[in-house]
Scaffold this active site. Structure first.
Site, PDB file in Angstrom:
ATOM      1  N   ASP A 270     -77.618  23.104 -31.542  1.00  0.00           N
ATOM      2  CA  ASP A 270     -76.434  23.961 -31.395  1.00  0.00           C
ATOM      3  C   ASP A 270     -75.251  23.378 -32.175  1.00  0.00           C
ATOM      4  O   ASP A 270     -74.481  24.127 -32.790  1.00  0.00           O
ATOM      5  CB  ASP A 270     -76.025  24.089 -29.917  1.00  0.00           C
ATOM      6  CG  ASP A 270     -76.895  25.084 -29.163  1.00  0.00           C
ATOM      7  OD1 ASP A 270     -77.479  25.971 -29.807  1.00  0.00           O
ATOM      8  OD2 ASP A 270     -76.995  24.960 -27.922  1.00  0.00           O
TER       9      ASP A 270
ATOM     10  N   LYS B 243     -81.203  22.991 -20.110  1.00  0.00           N
ATOM     11  CA  LYS B 243     -80.799  22.132 -21.225  1.00  0.00           C
ATOM     12  C   LYS B 243     -80.481  20.703 -20.787  1.00  0.00           C
ATOM     13  O   LYS B 243     -80.696  19.763 -21.549  1.00  0.00           O
ATOM     14  CB  LYS B 243     -79.577  22.724 -21.929  1.00  0.00           C
ATOM     15  CG  LYS B 243     -79.892  23.893 -22.829  1.00  0.00           C
ATOM     16  CD  LYS B 243     -78.631  24.349 -23.541  1.00  0.00           C
ATOM     17  CE  LYS B 243     -78.973  25.314 -24.652  1.00  0.00           C
ATOM     18  NZ  LYS B 243     -77.790  25.730 -25.412  1.00  0.00           N
TER      19      LYS B 243
END
Ligand code: NAP
Length: 284
Positions: free
Chosen positions: A108, A72
């Site tokens: 997210d 990420k």
């Protein structure tokens, strides 16, 4: 697009629920396509594999990718543009190419916000003080989402310096006030009163160590609610303990669904009903 080539880069990926979510979504809106798992190690030769996959998105050979641990952060310098959320959080979970520009977003944060709004209903923001356990990647997304929505957020980490670093890097990007504390019983005993929300953003309690809890046994305040980001198992020890104490509590399957749904819309422009996503993982 004739065929949607979607996928997920990460390592390890055996337990990912993303293929069943996105395949159900493609089917629901009648789009032909696939969702492939790309298990890519973080170290060489994994890095060249990662670059190769990003090039495939840039060339239009892949329609879009999700990214998970441990890539990420690694992908950030390899992309042309980041959304404001991805830039502030310092992590990307969704990649696509638009007019020759390789983009990275972080779904997210809005995924968490959407689910926590559903969970709290009209209580969202009534008591806008949150305590977040952990200061890793997921905590950054949660803190960003809450603080952008005006919450004051206390971050509790077992390594205080990690929580302090999170505060230092995120505070300039958000409106709510951030505070760092140690994740210990005597510190949290002082902090629980008045907290509208406690969020677990540590992996403590995940399968297979389901008897563990990140909460150090401090009595929950009456008005609080507990959101555990873990979704495997469906009811964690923390959630069970909170409910036994009369506190509203949920695990993080809804966040998983919301972040997937936002990524899917980003790639395809299509909205898929929540029930489709929920039914896709209801057996797990
Ligand atoms: P991460 O980047 O590794 O961060 C984990 C954090 O938890 C770190 O601050 C770590 O501290 C702390 N921690 C680990 N073990 C601990 C322990 N025994 N006691 C106290 N603190 C501990 O992981 P992440 O990506 O943020 O993920 C965290 C959790 O969120 C995972 O369970 C993941 O599955 C879940 N998650 C759920 C969703 C969803 O959609 N529902 C999305 C993202 C993540 P140290 O650095 O000191 O180890």
């Amino acid at each position: 697009m004739d065929f949607w080539r979607l996928g997920l880069i990460g390592y390890p990926l055996e337990h990912s629920l993303s293929p069943q979510l996105h395949l159900a979504a493609l089917q629901a809106v009648n789009l032909p396509g696939e969702y492939v798992l790309y298990p890519v190690r973080p170290l060489p030769p994994g890095q060249s594999e990662l670059v190769g996959l990003l090039l495939q998105v840039w060339r239009g050979e892949l329609s879009g990718l999700n990214v998970t641990i441990p890539h990420k952060q690694i992908v950030l310098p390899l992309l042309d543009q980041l959304t404001p959320a991805a830039r502030a959080i310092g992590a990307v979970n969704t990649i696509w190419c638009e007019d020759g520009v390789l983009w990275g977003d972080n779904t997210d944060a809005p995924g968490f916000e959407a689910d926590v709004r559903r969970f709290l209903g009209s209580d969202f923001g009534r008591l806008p003080y949150a305590l977040v356990l952990g200061a890793g990647g997921a905590a950054r997304a949660v803190v960003y989402a809450l603080a952008q929505a005006g919450w004051a957020v206390t971050i509790a980490a077992r390594r205080l310096e990690q929580a302090e670093a999170l505060v230092k890097s995120l505070q300039p990007a958000v409106t709510g006030t951030l505070t760092a504390v140690s994740l210990s019983a005597h510190v949290l005993a002082d902090k629980v009163a008045g907290m509208g929300l406690i969020v677990n953003a540590t992996p403590v309690g995940m399968t297979p160590k389901t008897l563990a809890s990140p909460w150090p046994g401090v009595t929950f305040a009456e008005d609080t609610a507990v959101y555990d980001l873990i979704y495997n198992p469906r009811d964690t020890r923390l959630v069970q303990d909170a409910r036994a104490a009369g506190v509203r509590a949920t695990t993080g399957l809804g966040m998983l669904i919301e972040q997937a749904s936002l990524a899917f819309t980003r790639w395809t422009g299509q909205q898929v009903p929540y029930e489709v996503w929920r039914d896709a993982v209801s057996e797990n």
